[in-house]
Design an enzyme around this catalytic site. Structure first.
Site, PDB file in Angstrom:
ATOM      1  N   GLU A   2       0.843  -1.228   0.048  1.00 10.40           N
ATOM      2  CA  GLU A   2       0.053   0.003   0.115  1.00 10.40           C
ATOM      3  C   GLU A   2       1.139   1.242  -0.018  1.00 10.40           C
ATOM      4  OE1 GLU A   2      -3.636   1.855   2.827  1.00 10.40           O
ATOM      5  OE2 GLU A   2      -2.694   0.126   3.214  1.00 10.40           O
ATOM      6  N   ARG A  14       5.495 -13.150   9.725  1.00 10.72           N
ATOM      7  CA  ARG A  14       5.957 -11.905   9.561  1.00 10.72           C
ATOM      8  C   ARG A  14       7.489 -12.041  10.026  1.00 10.72           C
ATOM      9  NH1 ARG A  14       1.999  -7.897   8.868  1.00 10.72           N
ATOM     10  NH2 ARG A  14       3.614  -6.192   9.223  1.00 10.72           N
ATOM     11  N   LYS A  46       4.221   0.556   9.185  1.00 10.27           N
ATOM     12  CA  LYS A  46       4.096   1.771   8.554  1.00 10.27           C
ATOM     13  C   LYS A  46       3.723   3.174   9.319  1.00 10.27           C
ATOM     14  CE  LYS A  46       3.210   0.085   4.545  1.00 10.27           C
ATOM     15  NZ  LYS A  46       2.530  -0.075   3.439  1.00 10.27           N
TER      16      LYS A  46
HETATM   17  P1  ATP Z   1       2.682  -2.144   7.609  1.00 13.06           P
HETATM   18  O1  ATP Z   1       1.979  -2.744   8.910  1.00 13.06           O
HETATM   19  O2  ATP Z   1       4.064  -1.863   7.947  1.00 13.06           O
HETATM   20  O3  ATP Z   1       2.115  -1.086   6.849  1.00 13.06           O
HETATM   21  P2  ATP Z   1       1.537  -3.745   5.441  1.00 13.06           P
HETATM   22  O4  ATP Z   1       1.367  -5.372   5.731  1.00 13.06           O
HETATM   23  O5  ATP Z   1       0.366  -3.057   6.135  1.00 13.06           O
HETATM   24  O6  ATP Z   1       2.847  -3.387   6.677  1.00 13.06           O
HETATM   25  P3  ATP Z   1       1.730  -3.610   3.101  1.00 13.06           P
HETATM   26  O7  ATP Z   1       2.365  -2.283   2.431  1.00 13.06           O
HETATM   27  O8  ATP Z   1       0.187  -3.712   2.929  1.00 13.06           O
HETATM   28  O9  ATP Z   1       2.160  -3.403   4.531  1.00 13.06           O
HETATM   29  O10 ATP Z   1       2.449  -4.834   2.784  1.00 13.06           O
HETATM   30  C1  ATP Z   1       2.838  -5.291   1.301  1.00 13.06           C
HETATM   31  C2  ATP Z   1       3.301  -6.668   1.654  1.00 13.06           C
HETATM   32  O11 ATP Z   1       4.402  -6.718   2.506  1.00 13.06           O
HETATM   33  C3  ATP Z   1       2.336  -7.396   2.010  1.00 13.06           C
HETATM   34  O12 ATP Z   1       2.086  -8.828   1.421  1.00 13.06           O
HETATM   35  C4  ATP Z   1       2.730  -7.885   3.577  1.00 13.06           C
HETATM   36  O13 ATP Z   1       2.412  -8.797   4.122  1.00 13.06           O
HETATM   37  C5  ATP Z   1       4.383  -7.902   3.522  1.00 13.06           C
HETATM   38  N1  ATP Z   1       4.674  -7.516   4.688  1.00 13.06           N
HETATM   39  C6  ATP Z   1       4.736  -6.299   5.543  1.00 13.06           C
HETATM   40  N2  ATP Z   1       5.087  -6.200   6.574  1.00 13.06           N
HETATM   41  C7  ATP Z   1       5.954  -7.492   6.696  1.00 13.06           C
HETATM   42  C8  ATP Z   1       6.789  -7.922   7.600  1.00 13.06           C
HETATM   43  N3  ATP Z   1       7.166  -7.464   8.823  1.00 13.06           N
HETATM   44  N4  ATP Z   1       7.259  -9.554   7.244  1.00 13.06           N
HETATM   45  C9  ATP Z   1       6.826  -9.983   6.173  1.00 13.06           C
HETATM   46  N5  ATP Z   1       6.136  -9.361   5.198  1.00 13.06           N
HETATM   47  C10 ATP Z   1       5.742  -8.219   5.321  1.00 13.06           C
HETATM   48 MG    MG Z   2      -1.037  -1.830   5.358  1.00 11.24          MG
END
Ligand code: ATP
Ligand code: MG
Length: 557
Positions: free
Chosen positions: A34, A259, A269
């Site tokens: 995102e 994760r 984020k």
């Molecule tokens: P955040 O909470 O940091 O915003 P998110 O999962 O909402 O993380 P996205 O931009 O939606 O962030 O994630 C893009 C991809 O990265 C998704 O497939 C998510 O599962 C993966 N991802 C995000 N954080 C991690 C993590 N700590 N370990 C492994 N994969 C991750």
């Molecule tokens: Mg997110």
């Protein structure tokens, strides 16, 4: 280039089976960020997995922006995401946006309505929540649940036409209000939002929800293996329900993995945004941040990040990885290939009394102790040198193998000196040392009848380069900055996470250091030029110390 290893993990085993059984001919994955912030090292795990699999299996991986929220897509974030993926060594086969599929998704929603599998609900949001039930109690059907297909089609059309206010109606999948899995209790799949979308403008005032969008986008793109983190495990039945109940062009499979969590930092984020906005850090690329851009600025190599992810591995077990693992990965990556240099961070002048005035010699030294192909350079040495203040103690304990009054130490690549005098200013601070050198101790020779153990580094005064050196430590003092929920996590910030030393002295060869080169400053660590550097005023970031001293200093961590 990228290591050609194919690390085995349970996901690759599934893919191997799917290829062997003929279920798929080509592997298709996607990385779906995102664009609401910069990527962090957790994302690097997902990138490593998705792009790595596509590369190794000669398949495809799309960079798909998850832009279902009609908030302003920030171009700064989009650019940063692309730069970070490429920096890590990967290339997408295509860029897509979830919003590219809004037309198709709308058609899918209408298909569900026509099949009697979706209905427009007029319950207000708080009632929907109340009707949903709890983990122990089943939910209740909405009064609108049994409305006819015709009514639902008409209502959905009204939602789309902008006749209704935000929140007045939602479209829900008609699944099972008593499912033990709350995600299956008639989830909302469309909501009204009168908000302009960065890419689709004012075309839509209804927007699909994440769960509906994600799996169906996978199906539209022909994704074969949709890899996501464990918190989506409970959403998988819903993912499959949409795929099974809609006439989709392909059948993707969702597979969850754990994760990446690291101690002494935060990795969402939302929290990283707070650090940036409160100016606790200098920006998303502050070298203390766990962001890809922070690690890059600090001097981590893409190979070290990939190596780290490979070591952590892909499993279904949640755990917290020690920061030391990441630091060791970069140490191992840098040690064999990084040129050595001498830098004095806290300079103290050392005058060699018996060295001829106005004379200088050039000492040829190897750039790397074990790799002759990295060549040699010349260090100048004359009567006045700088040594590090920490290498002198006025009243040293017996085990202190550096300099003290009347003590001997070897100047690296030169000779042994004996400290003869300590000069102070009016305030009583030590400002200079005097010493005598022992000419017979050049080339590593020991003085007659004794062994000088200590070796210290130095820089020649007359041609030393002035520099700022920034030393970094853990951004947080607590292994888990979020452990105390009643406290603002920013209270756990380590006040010593950045120490900027402004009066450092570097050997002259570093005056025109290539910004792409990392250096080992002997005895001090690995360093990388910071973009704050100006001509004649370099700023070096310490990437990592030579060894893990954190454990020793913080025995209770
Ligand atoms: P955040 O909470 O940091 O915003 P998110 O999962 O909402 O993380 P996205 O931009 O939606 O962030 O994630 C893009 C991809 O990265 C998704 O497939 C998510 O599962 C993966 N991802 C995000 N954080 C991690 C993590 N700590 N370990 C492994 N994969 C991750
Ligand atoms: Mg997110």
């Amino acid at each position: 280039m990228i290591e050609n290893t194919k690390p085995s993990n349970f996901i690759r085993q599934i893919i191997d089976q799917d290829l062997a059984s003929g279920k798929h001919q080509t592997v298709v994955t996607r990385f779906p960020p995102e664009p609401n912030g910069y990527l962090h090292i957790g994302h690097a795990k997902s990138i490593w997995l998705n792009f790595g699999i596509a590369r190794d299996y000669k398949g495809r991986c799309t960079l798909r922006y998850d832009d279902t929220n009609p908030v302003k897509e920030d171009l700064e974030f989009v650019k940063a995401i692309e730069q970070d993926v490429r920096w890590l060594g990967y290339e997408w086969s295509a860029i897509a946006h979830a919003s590219d599929y809004f037309d198709q998704l709308y058609v899918f929603a209408v298909e569900l309505i026509n099949k009697g599998l979706a209905y427009v609900d007029s319950l207000p949001a708080e009632m929907i929540r109340e009707y949903r039930g709890t983990l122990t109690e089943p939910g209740k059907n909405s009064p609108d649940r049994e409305n006819s297909v015709a009514v639902n089609l008409e209502e959905f059309e009204r939602m789309k036409a902008g006749e209704l206010e935000d929140g007045e109606r939602v479209l829900r999948a008609k699944i099972d209000m008593s499912s033990p899995n709350i995600n299956m209790r008639d989830p909302v799949i469309y909501r009204i939002r009168h908000h302009e979308h960065q890419r689709t403008g004012n075309k839509w005032c209804v927007y699909p929800m994440y769960d509906f969008t994600h799996g169906l986008s996978d199906a539209i793109e022909g994704v074969t293996h949709s890899l996501c983190t464990l918190e989506f495990e409970d959403h998988r039945p819903l993912y499959d329900w949409f795929i099974n109940n809609i006439d989709v062009p392909s059948t993707p499979r969702q597979i969850e993995f754990s994760r990446l969590n690291l101690n002494y930092t935060v990795m969402s984020k939302r929290l990283l945004t707070q650090l940036v906005e409160s100016h606790e850090v200098s920006g998303w690329d502050d070298p203390r941040m766990p962001t890809i851009s922070g690690l890059r600025r600090r001097g981590f190599t893409p190979a070290s990040v990939r190596k780290f992810i490979g070591q952590v591995g892909i499993t279904k077990k949640d755990n917290v990885i020690d920061m030391v693992v990441l630091e060791n990965a970069v140490r191992e990556d840098l040690d064999p290939v990084t040129p050595r240099a001498m830098a004095v961070l806290k300079p103290l002048k050392l005058v060699i009394e018996n060295y001829p005035e106005d004379e200088a010699e050039q000492i040829e030294v190897a750039n790397h102790p074990k790799n002759a192909s990295m060549g040699t350079r010349y260090l100048s040495l004359s009567k006045e040198l700088y040594i590090d203040h920490d290498d002198f103690m006025e009243d040293p304990p017996a085990k202190f193998f550096r300099l003290g009054p009347g003590r001997e130490v070897r100047l690296r690549n030169a000779f042994v000196v004996v400290c003869t005098d300590v000069i102070r200013n009016d305030a009583g601070q030590i400002i200079e040392l005097r010493c005598q050198y022992l000419p017979e101790t050049r080339n590593g020779q020991q003085p007659e009848g004794r062994k000088v153990k200590g070796i210290i580094h130095w820089v020649n005064c007359s041609d030393a380069i002035d520099a700022e050196v920034r030393l970094y430590d853990r951004l947080f003092q607590d292994a888990n900055p979020l452990a105390d929920r009643s406290r603002d996590f920013q209270k756990a910030i380590n006040p010593d996470s950045l120490v900027a030393l402004k009066d450092c002295k570097l050997e002259s060869s570093l005056g025109n250091a290539d910004p792409a080169t990392r250096f080992q400053f002997e005895r001090v660590g690995y360093f990388f030029l910071d973009p704050d550097s100006r001509s004649g005023a370099p700023v070096f970031n310490r990437i990592v110390t030579l060894r893990d001293s954190w454990a020793k200093i913080n025995p209770n961590r």
